[in-house]
Design a protein around this motif. Structure first.
Motif, PDB file in Angstrom:
ATOM      1  N   PHE A 156     -47.975  35.305 -22.103  1.00  0.00           N
ATOM      2  CA  PHE A 156     -46.863  34.381 -21.922  1.00  0.00           C
ATOM      3  C   PHE A 156     -45.577  35.142 -21.608  1.00  0.00           C
ATOM      4  O   PHE A 156     -44.795  34.725 -20.745  1.00  0.00           O
ATOM      5  N   VAL A 157     -45.363  36.267 -22.285  1.00  0.00           N
ATOM      6  CA  VAL A 157     -44.175  37.086 -22.020  1.00  0.00           C
ATOM      7  C   VAL A 157     -44.206  37.618 -20.586  1.00  0.00           C
ATOM      8  O   VAL A 157     -43.185  37.639 -19.883  1.00  0.00           O
ATOM      9  N   SER A 158     -45.386  38.050 -20.135  1.00  0.00           N
ATOM     10  CA  SER A 158     -45.499  38.568 -18.767  1.00  0.00           C
ATOM     11  C   SER A 158     -45.189  37.488 -17.743  1.00  0.00           C
ATOM     12  O   SER A 158     -44.533  37.752 -16.718  1.00  0.00           O
ATOM     13  N   LEU A 159     -45.627  36.263 -18.015  1.00  0.00           N
ATOM     14  CA  LEU A 159     -45.322  35.158 -17.108  1.00  0.00           C
ATOM     15  C   LEU A 159     -43.830  34.852 -17.100  1.00  0.00           C
ATOM     16  O   LEU A 159     -43.250  34.530 -16.052  1.00  0.00           O
ATOM     17  N   LEU A 160     -43.176  34.957 -18.260  1.00  0.00           N
ATOM     18  CA  LEU A 160     -41.728  34.751 -18.328  1.00  0.00           C
ATOM     19  C   LEU A 160     -40.986  35.848 -17.565  1.00  0.00           C
ATOM     20  O   LEU A 160     -39.948  35.589 -16.937  1.00  0.00           O
ATOM     21  N   ILE A 161     -41.496  37.087 -17.621  1.00  0.00           N
ATOM     22  CA  ILE A 161     -40.873  38.182 -16.863  1.00  0.00           C
ATOM     23  C   ILE A 161     -40.969  37.915 -15.365  1.00  0.00           C
ATOM     24  O   ILE A 161     -40.004  38.121 -14.611  1.00  0.00           O
ATOM     25  N   ILE A 162     -42.136  37.433 -14.926  1.00  0.00           N
ATOM     26  CA  ILE A 162     -42.298  37.086 -13.511  1.00  0.00           C
ATOM     27  C   ILE A 162     -41.284  36.020 -13.111  1.00  0.00           C
ATOM     28  O   ILE A 162     -40.604  36.129 -12.087  1.00  0.00           O
ATOM     29  N   LEU A 163     -41.173  34.993 -13.937  1.00  0.00           N
ATOM     30  CA  LEU A 163     -40.245  33.908 -13.648  1.00  0.00           C
ATOM     31  C   LEU A 163     -38.797  34.403 -13.645  1.00  0.00           C
ATOM     32  O   LEU A 163     -38.029  34.098 -12.720  1.00  0.00           O
ATOM     33  N   GLY A 164     -38.422  35.172 -14.680  1.00  0.00           N
ATOM     34  CA  GLY A 164     -37.049  35.667 -14.770  1.00  0.00           C
ATOM     35  C   GLY A 164     -36.678  36.576 -13.611  1.00  0.00           C
ATOM     36  O   GLY A 164     -35.575  36.488 -13.051  1.00  0.00           O
ATOM     37  N   GLY A 165     -37.610  37.460 -13.238  1.00  0.00           N
ATOM     38  CA  GLY A 165     -37.342  38.349 -12.111  1.00  0.00           C
ATOM     39  C   GLY A 165     -37.158  37.597 -10.813  1.00  0.00           C
ATOM     40  O   GLY A 165     -36.271  37.895 -10.009  1.00  0.00           O
ATOM     41  N   ALA A 166     -38.001  36.588 -10.585  1.00  0.00           N
ATOM     42  CA  ALA A 166     -37.907  35.804  -9.351  1.00  0.00           C
ATOM     43  C   ALA A 166     -36.619  34.996  -9.301  1.00  0.00           C
ATOM     44  O   ALA A 166     -35.948  34.927  -8.263  1.00  0.00           O
ATOM     45  N   VAL A 167     -36.230  34.386 -10.443  1.00  0.00           N
ATOM     46  CA  VAL A 167     -34.989  33.616 -10.488  1.00  0.00           C
ATOM     47  C   VAL A 167     -33.782  34.526 -10.256  1.00  0.00           C
ATOM     48  O   VAL A 167     -32.863  34.188  -9.509  1.00  0.00           O
ATOM     49  N   GLY A 168     -33.797  35.702 -10.887  1.00  0.00           N
ATOM     50  CA  GLY A 168     -32.698  36.646 -10.676  1.00  0.00           C
ATOM     51  C   GLY A 168     -32.602  37.107  -9.238  1.00  0.00           C
ATOM     52  O   GLY A 168     -31.508  37.291  -8.700  1.00  0.00           O
ATOM     53  N   TYR A 169     -33.756  37.235  -8.589  1.00  0.00           N
ATOM     54  CA  TYR A 169     -33.779  37.655  -7.185  1.00  0.00           C
ATOM     55  C   TYR A 169     -33.105  36.626  -6.287  1.00  0.00           C
ATOM     56  O   TYR A 169     -32.219  36.922  -5.496  1.00  0.00           O
ATOM     57  N   VAL A 170     -33.522  35.371  -6.441  1.00  0.00           N
ATOM     58  CA  VAL A 170     -32.998  34.335  -5.556  1.00  0.00           C
ATOM     59  C   VAL A 170     -31.571  33.949  -5.915  1.00  0.00           C
ATOM     60  O   VAL A 170     -30.824  33.450  -5.077  1.00  0.00           O
ATOM     61  N   ALA A 171     -31.160  34.211  -7.167  1.00  0.00           N
ATOM     62  CA  ALA A 171     -29.790  33.898  -7.571  1.00  0.00           C
ATOM     63  C   ALA A 171     -28.773  34.681  -6.748  1.00  0.00           C
ATOM     64  O   ALA A 171     -27.610  34.285  -6.654  1.00  0.00           O
ATOM     65  N   THR A 172     -29.193  35.779  -6.136  1.00  0.00           N
ATOM     66  CA  THR A 172     -28.285  36.565  -5.293  1.00  0.00           C
ATOM     67  C   THR A 172     -28.183  36.004  -3.885  1.00  0.00           C
ATOM     68  O   THR A 172     -27.406  36.490  -3.085  1.00  0.00           O
ATOM     69  N   ASP A 173     -28.968  34.988  -3.579  1.00  0.00           N
ATOM     70  CA  ASP A 173     -28.923  34.363  -2.260  1.00  0.00           C
ATOM     71  C   ASP A 173     -29.192  32.873  -2.442  1.00  0.00           C
ATOM     72  O   ASP A 173     -30.287  32.387  -2.199  1.00  0.00           O
TER      73      ASP A 173
END
Length: 338
Positions: free
Chosen positions: A135-152
């Motif tokens: 579950f933590v690994s899935l949250l890391i995937i989600l957090g990383g992707a959201v942080g990525y798109v937040a810059t654009d």
């Protein structure tokens, strides 16, 4: 003992090859489809050409003996139709999302699917709840992707609408088609044939509902019937070729790994998509966004590590257990009626 070890090693490499093949095709197809829809702005016709290429490819290769596929029957087609509808909607919303948004938007919504698929697996397919590490690994995937798109974050209402529609359909498709793969008994190329042929039959309905047919005829009239453009032809041809390849690798990988692992693979392979996106498009995230993407990749690696321990009950075992219970109930019912 050595024979068992050898068989296990062969199975490991076979599964790895399928996953790598799916990852490469999925990564490249996202960029190729974005390029194709930019040069050939007819998403319904583009996907129909992909379905047609896959159907003809399977049929021709089958005729020459290069592959074996199950014979098309209407009885099986009726059973497979709900899965084909979900598949068509997932591809349809995916193509329209790429039409109205950049690849970054596609990536973040694609990255949301592992959490939803894991939840759906647990709720509808009787899979155990993910472990804390998973579950933590899935949250890391989600957090990383959201942080990525937040810059654009240059999103539009139209893009968001297609993105949410894609999120719903792709999550449903991931879980439901996994169920169909395990229960219909078709081989890999049989699934490719049924999925694409039924989707091709549905294409004209969506051409009429979306009004795309009028745009196509208007374009033909404006160009005097001359519709050939080398760049657009190349983009569409590559899109159709990779559509056939991903059909094979996608169904084969679904049989080899769990629905959540299959979905996470699709998210992690977007790393290559982003690299290509940075090289060929002028609208993409900042270096901070790329760092966030590394977190997404790290989350995928952590997920793989989290599921290498005691295996969860496989989808096959769960489906077999359902079949046994249904048979038991059927026998009990017959005894009761007697």
């Amino acid at each position: 003992m050595s024979a068992l070890r050898s068989d296990s090693t062969k199975q490991y490499y076979a599964t790895s090859s399928l996953v790598v093949g799916y990852a490469l095709c999925s990564s490249l197809l996202a960029v190729i489809n974005k390029f194709a829809i930019t040069k050939f702005n007819y998403p319904g016709l583009l996907t129909a050409l992909q379905y047609l290429t896959s159907v003809l490819g399977v049929w021709v290769l089958g005729k020459f003996g290069f592959l074996h596929h199950d014979t098309f029957t209407w009885d099986t087609a009726k059973k497979f139709l709900p899965a084909a509808i979900v598949f068509y909607l997932a591809i349809f919303t995916n193509t329209n999302l790429l039409r109205h948004a950049n690849v970054d938007t596609f990536i973040v919504f694609r990255s949301l699917t592992p959490l939803l698929v894991a939840l759906a697996d647990t709720t509808f397919r009787r899979q155990p709840c993910p472990s804390k590490l998973t579950f933590v690994s899935l949250l890391i995937i989600l957090g990383g992707a959201v942080g990525y798109v937040a810059t654009d974050s240059a999103f539009t209402l139209t893009a968001y609408s297609w993105a949410f529609a894609y999120l719903v359909t792709i999550t449903t498709e991931m879980v439901y088609i996994k169920h169909m793969v395990m229960n219909l008994g078709l081989n890999t190329w049989g699934f490719v044939l049924y999925n694409n042929l039924l989707s091709l039959m549905m294409a004209p309905i969506f051409w009429v509902l979306t009004g795309e047919y009028s745009e196509v005829f208007a374009a033909l009239g404006a160009n005097g019937g001359d519709w050939f453009e080398p760049v657009a032809f190349t983009a569409v041809s590559l899109s159709c070729l990779f559509g056939l390849l991903i059909s094979f690798f996608g169904f084969a990988a679904r049989k080899a790994i769990s629905a959540t692992a299959f979905t996470v693979t699709g998210v992690v392979n977007k790393f290559l998509t982003v690299v290509i996106n940075v090289l060929i498009w002028d609208k993409h995230a900042t270096p901070f966004g790329l760092i966030c993407l590394l977190f997404t990749l790290a989350g995928g690696v952590l997920y793989q590590q989290s599921v290498t321990g005691p295996p969860r009950e496989s989808a096959v075992q769960a489906d077999e257990k359902d079949a046994e219970e249904n048979q038991s109930k059927s026998v009990s019912g017959k005894h009761a009626s007697v």
